[in-house]
Design an enzyme around this catalytic site. Structure first.
Site, PDB file in Angstrom:
ATOM      1  N   PHE A  86       6.034   0.174 -13.005  1.00 34.94           N
ATOM      2  CA  PHE A  86       5.524  -0.200 -11.746  1.00 34.94           C
ATOM      3  C   PHE A  86       6.352  -1.088 -10.853  1.00 34.94           C
ATOM      4  O   PHE A  86       7.068  -1.855 -11.156  1.00 34.94           O
ATOM      5  CB  PHE A  86       4.192  -1.018 -11.613  1.00 34.94           C
ATOM      6  CG  PHE A  86       3.147  -0.393 -12.123  1.00 34.94           C
ATOM      7  CD1 PHE A  86       2.243   0.482 -11.544  1.00 34.94           C
ATOM      8  CD2 PHE A  86       2.823  -0.537 -13.728  1.00 34.94           C
ATOM      9  CE1 PHE A  86       1.065   1.206 -12.148  1.00 34.94           C
ATOM     10  CE2 PHE A  86       1.743   0.332 -14.211  1.00 34.94           C
ATOM     11  CZ  PHE A  86       1.026   1.146 -13.454  1.00 34.94           C
ATOM     12  N   ASP A  87       6.549  -0.545  -9.556  1.00 30.96           N
ATOM     13  CA  ASP A  87       7.256  -1.338  -8.419  1.00 30.96           C
ATOM     14  C   ASP A  87       6.345  -2.334  -8.072  1.00 30.96           C
ATOM     15  O   ASP A  87       4.993  -2.476  -8.299  1.00 30.96           O
ATOM     16  CB  ASP A  87       7.446  -0.472  -7.263  1.00 30.96           C
ATOM     17  CG  ASP A  87       8.174  -1.170  -6.004  1.00 30.96           C
ATOM     18  OD1 ASP A  87       8.775  -2.042  -6.230  1.00 30.96           O
ATOM     19  OD2 ASP A  87       7.280  -1.090  -5.089  1.00 30.96           O
ATOM     20  N   LYS A  88       6.434  -3.630  -7.293  1.00 33.64           N
ATOM     21  CA  LYS A  88       5.799  -4.641  -7.154  1.00 33.64           C
ATOM     22  C   LYS A  88       5.050  -4.441  -5.678  1.00 33.64           C
ATOM     23  O   LYS A  88       3.812  -4.100  -5.513  1.00 33.64           O
ATOM     24  CB  LYS A  88       6.186  -5.906  -7.505  1.00 33.64           C
ATOM     25  CG  LYS A  88       5.305  -7.250  -7.108  1.00 33.64           C
ATOM     26  CD  LYS A  88       5.768  -8.351  -7.294  1.00 33.64           C
ATOM     27  CE  LYS A  88       6.930  -8.544  -6.094  1.00 33.64           C
ATOM     28  NZ  LYS A  88       6.038  -9.057  -4.625  1.00 33.64           N
ATOM     29  N   THR A  89       5.912  -4.566  -4.505  1.00 32.27           N
ATOM     30  CA  THR A  89       5.409  -4.540  -3.601  1.00 32.27           C
ATOM     31  C   THR A  89       4.903  -3.069  -2.951  1.00 32.27           C
ATOM     32  O   THR A  89       5.786  -2.364  -3.001  1.00 32.27           O
ATOM     33  CB  THR A  89       6.418  -5.071  -2.348  1.00 32.27           C
ATOM     34  OG1 THR A  89       7.128  -6.429  -2.895  1.00 32.27           O
ATOM     35  CG2 THR A  89       6.076  -5.426  -1.002  1.00 32.27           C
ATOM     36  N   VAL A 282       6.112   4.277 -11.178  1.00 28.43           N
ATOM     37  CA  VAL A 282       4.995   4.307 -10.020  1.00 28.43           C
ATOM     38  C   VAL A 282       5.670   3.400  -8.774  1.00 28.43           C
ATOM     39  O   VAL A 282       6.165   2.321  -9.203  1.00 28.43           O
ATOM     40  CB  VAL A 282       4.039   3.688 -10.486  1.00 28.43           C
ATOM     41  CG1 VAL A 282       2.754   4.018  -9.563  1.00 28.43           C
ATOM     42  CG2 VAL A 282       3.199   4.420 -11.953  1.00 28.43           C
TER      43      VAL A 282
END
Length: 392
Positions: A86-89, A282
């Site tokens: 996963f990307d965060k922001t 994602v």
């Protein structure tokens, strides 16, 4: 690929049975019948329909709940995923950070916010939008700037009021050899899960701006569901490691890779594929597009995502609901399992029908009934994919 070999063999076998009586004195009508029975019984229609029906049913089911899958191969790929990155922001978080703290070392908070606002007002980055919103809320005016330059992966620089002002990550100032107490203060904010931007001149750090981006309400449940399926969860982010680890701890994420530039996310995806196997990425932003394209499967946030991210991805979550990722993986596994059942059933049936046709144990009518019946069974089994429960 199977048909390119199998079909000519069946046609050749039937032709051989048809001409065999001409050279052996066998009854022509009997062997011509066997040739026709072989053609009907050996036709691989059920085999050819084994996968497409299941995949079409799965894509349709996913589409009805807002998960757009760009083809059967991608649905099949979902059933192989062993890790999700996963990307965060904007992905694990809502992508709408707000300024929570402004700490200055030289000048007033209003001056610091004015400088930040002047540089960031033309940027589309979520952190820049947070600064702009804060400045407008405080009725802070911007000042003219010149020589604006974005520094990929770090921040930006511009000339304001006869001095050069830099804004961005701590690493931007470390490269310039500028250090100070701001790091200690920034780490306190980071331990609270906040993102910190530094602002300074060529000689010193003027202050820091801390922002919080709230987690998506479904993020923790989504991670828990993936863990229950035996899928590893990884965070890939350009944010600071302290902030990333604080958020990862909240969500129970297995592995964190922080401070990554877009090209470093590519390398991280390759390493994860070597470590875990097939990986889904994602993301939502243009910086995630290369990693989305590199991963075994790219999954883009359809509503909050950029056009570049959606174009690069294989799957789009139109409602940005992370819980649907586990549903999609389960759907992919079921589609693969049912396709395998159909293939095994079709091959087993051919293994019975072909010898029976060659031995003359079937009539044409029997071959037609068994052949068409197998097609109906393959279709009915494939349609079971449509009954997979999905989060609505």
């Amino acid at each position: 690929r199977f048909g390119r070999i199998y079909s000519p063999l069946v046609l050749g076998g039937s032709s051989f049975l048809l001409v065999l009586p001409m050279f052996t004195g066998l009854a022509f009508s009997e062997w011509a019948t066997r040739a026709v029975v072989l053609l009907v019984a050996a036709a691989p229609c059920a085999l050819a329909m084994s996968t497409p029906v299941a995949m079409a049913a799965g894509i349709g089911t996913a589409g009805r709940v807002g998960v757009l899958i760009k083809g059967g191969s991608h649905l099949e790929g979902l059933g192989k995923i062993r890790a999700v990155a996963f990307d965060k922001t904007g992905t694990l978080t809502q992508g709408s950070p707000v300024v929570t703290d402004i700490l200055t070392y030289d000048g007033s908070q209003a001056d610091l916010l004015r400088y930040a606002y002047s540089i960031e007002r033309f940027s589309e980055h979520p952190l820049a939008k947070a600064i702009v919103a804060k400045a407008e809320q405080e009725n802070v005016s911007w000042v003219d700037m010149s020589g604006f330059r974005a520094i990929a992966g770090y921040g930006a620089v511009a000339a304001l009021e006869n001095q050069t002002i830099w804004i961005g990550k701590e690493g931007l100032f470390n490269k310039m050899g500028i250090e100070g107490p701001a790091t200690r203060e920034a780490n306190k904010f980071r331990e609270e899960g906040k993102t910190v931007l530094f602002l300074g001149s060529d000689q010193k750090i003027l202050g820091v701006v801390a922002m919080r981006d709230e987690l998506r309400p479904e993020a923790q449940v989504a991670v828990e569901r993936l863990h229950k399926m035996g899928v590893k969860v990884v965070m890939l982010t350009g944010d600071n490691e302290v902030t990333a680890k604080a958020i990862a701890q909240q969500l129970g994420i297995d592995e964190v890779r922080a401070g990554l530039k877009p090209e470093e996310k590519l390398s991280a995806i390759k390493e994860l594929e070597g470590k875990y196997g097939p990986v889904a990425m994602v993301g939502d932003g243009i910086n995630d597009a290369p990693a989305l394209a590199q991963a075994t499967l790219g999954i883009a946030m359809g509503a909050a995502g950029t056009d570049a991210a959606i174009e690069a991805a294989d799957i789009a979550l139109m409602a940005d609901d992370l819980e649907k990722i586990s549903d999609a993986l389960r759907l992919g596994k079921k589609a693969r399992r049912i396709s395998a059942q159909n293939i095994a059933f079709s091959l087993a049936l051919l293994a019975v029908l072909i010898p029976a046709a060659l031995a003359g144990l079937m009539t044409v009518a029997m071959a037609v009934i068994l052949h068409e019946g197998s097609e109906i069974l393959a279709v009915a089994n494939g349609l079971r994919v449509a009954k997979t429960p999905m989060t609505t």
